[in-house]
Design a protein around this motif. Sequence first.
Motif, PDB file in Angstrom:
ATOM      1  N   GLU A  22       0.789  -1.221   0.000  1.00  0.00           N
ATOM      2  CA  GLU A  22       0.000   0.000   0.000  1.00  0.00           C
ATOM      3  C   GLU A  22       0.834   1.292   0.000  1.00  0.00           C
ATOM      4  OE1 GLU A  22      -2.669  -0.546   3.271  1.00  0.00           O
ATOM      5  OE2 GLU A  22      -3.665  -2.232   2.313  1.00  0.00           O
ATOM      6  N   GLY A  23       1.434   1.571  -1.126  1.00  0.00           N
ATOM      7  CA  GLY A  23       2.188   2.804  -1.281  1.00  0.00           C
ATOM      8  C   GLY A  23       3.668   2.700  -1.013  1.00  0.00           C
ATOM      9  N   ARG A  24       4.142   1.542  -0.602  1.00  0.00           N
ATOM     10  CA  ARG A  24       5.565   1.371  -0.284  1.00  0.00           C
ATOM     11  C   ARG A  24       6.149   0.216  -1.085  1.00  0.00           C
ATOM     12  NH1 ARG A  24       6.080   0.073   5.767  1.00  0.00           N
ATOM     13  NH2 ARG A  24       8.311   0.370   5.381  1.00  0.00           N
ATOM     14  N   LEU A  25       7.392   0.381  -1.490  1.00  0.00           N
ATOM     15  CA  LEU A  25       8.165  -0.691  -2.090  1.00  0.00           C
ATOM     16  C   LEU A  25       9.429  -0.877  -1.266  1.00  0.00           C
ATOM     17  CD1 LEU A  25       7.748   0.190  -5.874  1.00  0.00           C
ATOM     18  CD2 LEU A  25       6.982  -1.920  -4.761  1.00  0.00           C
ATOM     19  N   THR A  29      13.531   3.158  -2.190  1.00  0.00           N
ATOM     20  CA  THR A  29      14.067   4.498  -2.460  1.00  0.00           C
ATOM     21  C   THR A  29      15.516   4.632  -1.991  1.00  0.00           C
ATOM     22  OG1 THR A  29      13.009   5.231  -0.399  1.00  0.00           O
ATOM     23  CG2 THR A  29      11.866   5.705  -2.465  1.00  0.00           C
ATOM     24  N   ASP A  30      15.976   3.724  -1.110  1.00  0.00           N
ATOM     25  CA  ASP A  30      17.381   3.737  -0.705  1.00  0.00           C
ATOM     26  C   ASP A  30      18.291   3.170  -1.786  1.00  0.00           C
ATOM     27  OD1 ASP A  30      16.617   4.785   1.726  1.00  0.00           O
ATOM     28  OD2 ASP A  30      16.693   2.872   2.800  1.00  0.00           O
ATOM     29  N   LEU A  31      17.686   2.484  -2.768  1.00  0.00           N
ATOM     30  CA  LEU A  31      18.469   1.809  -3.798  1.00  0.00           C
ATOM     31  C   LEU A  31      18.252   2.399  -5.182  1.00  0.00           C
ATOM     32  CD1 LEU A  31      17.708  -1.886  -2.693  1.00  0.00           C
ATOM     33  CD2 LEU A  31      19.545  -0.382  -1.890  1.00  0.00           C
ATOM     34  N   GLU A  56      11.341   7.437  -9.418  1.00  0.00           N
ATOM     35  CA  GLU A  56      10.986   6.204 -10.107  1.00  0.00           C
ATOM     36  C   GLU A  56      10.219   5.264  -9.175  1.00  0.00           C
ATOM     37  OE1 GLU A  56      11.037   3.097 -13.115  1.00  0.00           O
ATOM     38  OE2 GLU A  56      10.982   5.271 -13.044  1.00  0.00           O
ATOM     39  N   VAL A  57      10.664   5.175  -7.943  1.00  0.00           N
ATOM     40  CA  VAL A  57       9.994   4.292  -6.986  1.00  0.00           C
ATOM     41  C   VAL A  57       8.581   4.779  -6.697  1.00  0.00           C
ATOM     42  CG1 VAL A  57      10.047   3.390  -4.617  1.00  0.00           C
ATOM     43  CG2 VAL A  57      12.169   3.542  -5.957  1.00  0.00           C
ATOM     44  N   ASP A  82       5.164  -7.568 -12.730  1.00  0.00           N
ATOM     45  CA  ASP A  82       5.514  -6.868 -13.963  1.00  0.00           C
ATOM     46  C   ASP A  82       6.731  -5.962 -13.762  1.00  0.00           C
ATOM     47  OD1 ASP A  82       3.465  -8.070 -15.383  1.00  0.00           O
ATOM     48  OD2 ASP A  82       2.064  -6.405 -15.106  1.00  0.00           O
ATOM     49  N   VAL A  83       6.804  -5.308 -12.599  1.00  0.00           N
ATOM     50  CA  VAL A  83       7.962  -4.470 -12.285  1.00  0.00           C
ATOM     51  C   VAL A  83       9.230  -5.311 -12.301  1.00  0.00           C
ATOM     52  CG1 VAL A  83       9.082  -3.098 -10.482  1.00  0.00           C
ATOM     53  CG2 VAL A  83       6.655  -2.757 -10.980  1.00  0.00           C
TER      54      VAL A  83
END
Length: 251
Positions: free
Chosen positions: A60-63, A113-115, A120-121, A140-141
Motif C-alpha cells: 500500500e504505497g511502499r516498495l 528508495t534507498d536503492l 521512479e519508486v 511486472d515491475v
Amino acid sequence: MYAERASRLPGAVVWSRVPGPPAPGADNRSAASGGGPGEPPATPVAAVLPDGCMDLLWTEGRLLVAGPDTGPYVPDEVSSGGGWAGVRFFPGTAPTYLGVPADELRDRRVELTDLWAASEVRRLAARIDAADDPVTALEDVALRRAADTEQPDPVLLDVVAALDAGRPVARTADELGLGARQLHRRSLRAFGYGPKTLARVLRLQRALALARDGVPFAETALRAGFADQAHLARDVRELAGATLGELVARR
C-alpha cells in the motif's frame, strides 16, 4: 491468508499475504505485536526463515527489498492490517536485477528508495497501488527490471545447484574452476553470505520440505545431508530459532 505461485520470471515465486482470521486453534495474539486482553484477534505472524533468497515487496504505497536472512525474521508490518505482495527471486539473482550486493542487505529490510531513484519508486508504487491486481503489477515491475539488466552469472546458479544437491563447498569450487577465496567473494555479493552458510540454509530448506511431507525426523536428517538427527536439531534451532517439530506444526 498467504498464497504463492510460480512467477513468469524464471526461478522466482510471487506471493501475497492479506489479513484474515486466525486459523482454528491458533494463538490469537500476533507474534509481532504481542496482543493483549480486550484486543481483537489477529492473525499469528509466522517467522520468515532463511532460504537464500531476496524479495521485492509492496504494501500500500511502499516498495521495499528484503535482504537474505541468516536467522528467523518476524515481519512486524504484516500485523498492521495491510496487504502485502512479494516477488521472491531465485538465490543469487536479485543483486543483478536490483543493482545492490546481497551482503549490503543481509538481515535487513530497506525502502526501495534507498536503492533506486525516489521519483521512479514513487511512480512504480502508484502504478501498483492503482492496479486491479497488485501482485501481478509487482511481478511486472520485476519482469521489466530483469529485461533491462544483465542476466545473473550462470556460475552462481551452478553454485546453488551443486550445494543444494549436497556437494561439499570445496568440491563445488573445484568443479566450477574457482578458488576458495574467489567463491567466497562472489557468494557474498550474490547470496549475502559465504558458500558454507548458503549450504546450511539450503540444507535447512531440504529438511523442512521432507519433514512437512511426513518423513520421520531421523530419515529427514539422513536424506537432507545431516550427520545425524542431533546435527539436524542443532542446525534447525540455530537457523530457525525453533525445533523442527514446532516448525512442522506451525505450517
